[in-house]
Design a protein around this motif. Structure first.
Motif, mmCIF file in Angstrom:
data_model
loop_
_atom_site.group_PDB
_atom_site.id
_atom_site.type_symbol
_atom_site.label_atom_id
_atom_site.label_comp_id
_atom_site.label_asym_id
_atom_site.label_seq_id
_atom_site.Cartn_x
_atom_site.Cartn_y
_atom_site.Cartn_z
ATOM 1 N N PRO A 10 14.287 9.845 -3.232
ATOM 2 C CA PRO A 10 13.519 10.772 -4.073
ATOM 3 C C PRO A 10 13.222 12.067 -3.329
ATOM 4 O O PRO A 10 13.115 12.097 -2.101
ATOM 5 C CB PRO A 10 12.235 9.994 -4.373
ATOM 6 N N VAL A 11 13.129 13.134 -4.082
ATOM 7 C CA VAL A 11 12.836 14.438 -3.496
ATOM 8 C C VAL A 11 11.376 14.491 -3.080
ATOM 9 O O VAL A 11 10.480 14.147 -3.863
ATOM 10 C CB VAL A 11 13.147 15.568 -4.496
ATOM 11 N N ASP A 12 11.153 14.903 -1.851
ATOM 12 C CA ASP A 12 9.779 15.034 -1.371
ATOM 13 C C ASP A 12 9.159 16.273 -2.010
ATOM 14 O O ASP A 12 9.682 17.392 -1.875
ATOM 15 C CB ASP A 12 9.771 15.149 0.151
ATOM 16 N N ALA A 13 8.066 16.080 -2.706
ATOM 17 C CA ALA A 13 7.440 17.175 -3.444
ATOM 18 C C ALA A 13 6.942 18.270 -2.518
ATOM 19 O O ALA A 13 7.061 19.474 -2.818
ATOM 20 C CB ALA A 13 6.291 16.638 -4.296
ATOM 21 N N ALA A 14 6.380 17.895 -1.375
ATOM 22 C CA ALA A 14 5.850 18.896 -0.447
ATOM 23 C C ALA A 14 6.968 19.751 0.138
ATOM 24 O O ALA A 14 6.833 20.977 0.270
ATOM 25 C CB ALA A 14 5.058 18.205 0.661
ATOM 26 N N CYS A 15 8.090 19.126 0.474
ATOM 27 C CA CYS A 15 9.227 19.885 1.030
ATOM 28 C C CYS A 15 9.856 20.779 -0.032
ATOM 29 O O CYS A 15 10.257 21.916 0.246
ATOM 30 C CB CYS A 15 10.264 18.924 1.594
ATOM 31 N N ALA A 16 9.942 20.276 -1.252
ATOM 32 C CA ALA A 16 10.528 21.077 -2.319
ATOM 33 C C ALA A 16 9.662 22.278 -2.660
ATOM 34 O O ALA A 16 10.167 23.322 -3.088
ATOM 35 C CB ALA A 16 10.746 20.209 -3.552
ATOM 36 N N ALA A 17 8.368 22.148 -2.462
ATOM 37 C CA ALA A 17 7.453 23.247 -2.787
ATOM 38 C C ALA A 17 7.292 24.243 -1.649
ATOM 39 O O ALA A 17 6.638 25.286 -1.825
ATOM 40 C CB ALA A 17 6.084 22.678 -3.168
ATOM 41 N N ALA A 18 7.895 23.974 -0.489
ATOM 42 C CA ALA A 18 7.714 24.841 0.683
ATOM 43 C C ALA A 18 8.674 26.023 0.650
ATOM 44 O O ALA A 18 9.361 26.321 1.635
ATOM 45 C CB ALA A 18 7.888 24.031 1.958
ATOM 46 N N VAL A 19 8.729 26.725 -0.477
ATOM 47 C CA VAL A 19 9.636 27.867 -0.615
ATOM 48 C C VAL A 19 9.169 29.036 0.244
ATOM 49 O O VAL A 19 9.971 29.696 0.919
ATOM 50 C CB VAL A 19 9.743 28.281 -2.094
ATOM 51 N N ASP A 46 15.262 11.466 3.356
ATOM 52 C CA ASP A 46 13.830 11.173 3.319
ATOM 53 C C ASP A 46 13.032 12.349 3.871
ATOM 54 O O ASP A 46 13.130 12.682 5.057
ATOM 55 C CB ASP A 46 13.520 9.914 4.139
ATOM 56 N N ARG A 47 12.286 12.996 2.990
ATOM 57 C CA ARG A 47 11.385 14.091 3.349
ATOM 58 C C ARG A 47 12.119 15.232 4.060
ATOM 59 O O ARG A 47 11.593 15.862 4.968
ATOM 60 C CB ARG A 47 10.226 13.564 4.224
ATOM 61 N N VAL A 48 13.359 15.491 3.648
ATOM 62 C CA VAL A 48 14.160 16.592 4.207
ATOM 63 C C VAL A 48 14.791 17.361 3.047
ATOM 64 O O VAL A 48 15.492 16.776 2.217
ATOM 65 C CB VAL A 48 15.261 16.089 5.158
ATOM 66 N N VAL A 49 14.544 18.661 2.990
ATOM 67 C CA VAL A 49 15.047 19.516 1.914
ATOM 68 C C VAL A 49 15.582 20.812 2.531
ATOM 69 O O VAL A 49 14.982 21.357 3.465
ATOM 70 C CB VAL A 49 13.940 19.828 0.883
ATOM 71 N N THR A 50 16.707 21.305 1.995
ATOM 72 C CA THR A 50 17.272 22.582 2.430
ATOM 73 C C THR A 50 17.136 23.595 1.303
ATOM 74 O O THR A 50 17.647 23.377 0.198
ATOM 75 C CB THR A 50 18.755 22.444 2.819
ATOM 76 N N HIS A 51 16.444 24.695 1.584
ATOM 77 C CA HIS A 51 16.260 25.776 0.614
ATOM 78 C C HIS A 51 17.305 26.865 0.868
ATOM 79 O O HIS A 51 17.644 27.174 2.017
ATOM 80 C CB HIS A 51 14.847 26.370 0.736
ATOM 81 N N THR A 68 16.283 24.523 6.356
ATOM 82 C CA THR A 68 15.975 23.102 6.192
ATOM 83 C C THR A 68 14.549 22.838 6.668
ATOM 84 O O THR A 68 14.184 23.209 7.792
ATOM 85 C CB THR A 68 16.961 22.233 6.993
ATOM 86 N N VAL A 69 13.770 22.209 5.795
ATOM 87 C CA VAL A 69 12.382 21.859 6.127
ATOM 88 C C VAL A 69 12.239 20.342 6.051
ATOM 89 O O VAL A 69 12.997 19.662 5.349
ATOM 90 C CB VAL A 69 11.386 22.545 5.171
ATOM 91 N N ALA A 70 11.282 19.830 6.779
ATOM 92 C CA ALA A 70 11.077 18.377 6.827
ATOM 93 C C ALA A 70 9.586 18.077 6.970
ATOM 94 O O ALA A 70 8.785 18.938 7.375
ATOM 95 C CB ALA A 70 11.865 17.772 7.984
ATOM 96 N N ARG A 71 9.245 16.842 6.640
ATOM 97 C CA ARG A 71 7.862 16.378 6.782
ATOM 98 C C ARG A 71 7.882 14.993 7.400
ATOM 99 O O ARG A 71 8.621 14.111 6.954
ATOM 100 C CB ARG A 71 7.169 16.338 5.414
ATOM 101 N N ALA A 72 7.116 14.834 8.454
ATOM 102 C CA ALA A 72 7.056 13.539 9.122
ATOM 103 C C ALA A 72 6.361 12.517 8.232
ATOM 104 O O ALA A 72 5.609 12.859 7.310
ATOM 105 C CB ALA A 72 6.332 13.670 10.459
ATOM 106 N N ASN A 77 1.692 18.311 6.665
ATOM 107 C CA ASN A 77 2.294 19.617 6.906
ATOM 108 C C ASN A 77 3.824 19.525 6.907
ATOM 109 O O ASN A 77 4.419 18.591 7.453
ATOM 110 C CB ASN A 77 1.819 20.190 8.242
ATOM 111 N N VAL A 78 4.448 20.527 6.308
ATOM 112 C CA VAL A 78 5.912 20.661 6.299
ATOM 113 C C VAL A 78 6.305 21.652 7.386
ATOM 114 O O VAL A 78 5.688 22.716 7.528
ATOM 115 C CB VAL A 78 6.409 21.146 4.923
ATOM 116 N N THR A 79 7.325 21.328 8.155
ATOM 117 C CA THR A 79 7.782 22.193 9.250
ATOM 118 C C THR A 79 9.241 22.579 9.042
ATOM 119 O O THR A 79 9.996 21.909 8.326
ATOM 120 C CB THR A 79 7.642 21.485 10.606
ATOM 121 N N VAL A 80 9.614 23.670 9.691
ATOM 122 C CA VAL A 80 10.999 24.156 9.606
ATOM 123 C C VAL A 80 11.848 23.403 10.618
ATOM 124 O O VAL A 80 11.502 23.322 11.803
ATOM 125 C CB VAL A 80 11.066 25.672 9.862
#
Length: 252
Positions: A10-19, A46-51, A68-72, A77-80
């Protein structure tokens, strides 16, 4: 037989919103004004999204900034994780890389350049086996075999086809306009060996092919039998006798 199920992440909502976070990261590595609109994102795991952001640099048309952003796990917090510039559909790309030995063309070798020859070059074959006997060395050197490698039949045929198809061959424009072929020219010196039946060297310093290999059916205007050069010493004209007229003489 049971089927193997592939669980979609599933898409991590926090990572997807970290535009905004991804845009800030892109602006750090890009020059001012080169980060365009947001083009979307890919779920990498898992908790990894590329904008993706549009690249406005005119030198990189069709390219995209990929952040690419990720969340532990259990972190808020989402980090680059990674920033890179990637080509998109229709992007301007460099030509396909071609090895140097395929890019090389006749005439490219300059003063001081070295052109290595591969060990398995089809144009060459082993010459002779090394020996400590000076007599044997002299015997194999005299016929031209005193080298580590010599021309193979493949190399000889390639050279013959190349020479005949090029300027030294019979189809060159200068050969069609020649008064006769090189085989009948006194300045034509045949090559030794198998190539001597079809090729020789021009020795006429005034010919365009002087010092070069030419085919037997090549030719040029400097043929030894092309013309007879007139003598530079002018011969005196014979006297003209007028035996049709007469003069009256007074004998008184």
């Amino acid at each position: 037989m049971s089927r193997t199920r592939i669980r979609s992440t599933p898409v991590d909502a926090a990572c997807a919103a970290a535009v905004d976070l991804a845009r800030e990261a892109a602006e750090v590595i890009a020059r001012p004004g080169e980060v365009g609109e947001h083009l979307g994102f890919d779920n990498e795991g898992d908790r990894v999204v590329t904008h993706y952001f549009e690249c406005l640099d005119r030198a990189y048309q069709g390219w995209r900034w990929a952040i690419t952003v990720a969340r532990a796990s259990r972190a808020r917090n989402v980090t680059v994780s990674e920033t890179v510039l990637l080509p998109g559909a229709g992007a301007l790309l460099a030509p396909r890389w071609v090895p140097w030995n395929e890019r090389l063309r006749p005439g490219d070798l300059g003063v001081g350049d070295l052109l290595p020859v591969e060990a398995d070059d089809d144009r060459l074959v082993p010459g002779y086996t090394a020996t400590d006997d000076d007599t044997d060395r002299q015997a194999v050197f005299e016929p031209g075999l005193g080298r580590a490698r010599v021309l193979s039949p493949v190399g000889r045929d390639l050279a013959a086809h190349r020479w005949r198809a090029g300027e030294p061959g019979p189809d060159a424009p200068i050969a069609h306009a020649a008064p006769a072929q090189c085989s009948t020219c006194g300045f034509y010196w045949p090559l030794a060996g198998a190539l001597g039946h079809a090729f020789g060297v021009c020795t006429n310093e005034y010919a365009p092919d002087d010092g070069r290999v030419v085919a037997v059916d090549h030719g040029c205007g400097a043929h030894s039998e092309a013309t007879t050069v007139p003598s530079m010493v002018a011969e005196p004209a014979p006297p003209i006798l007028d035996d049709m007229g007469y003069d009256l003489m007074d004998q008184s």
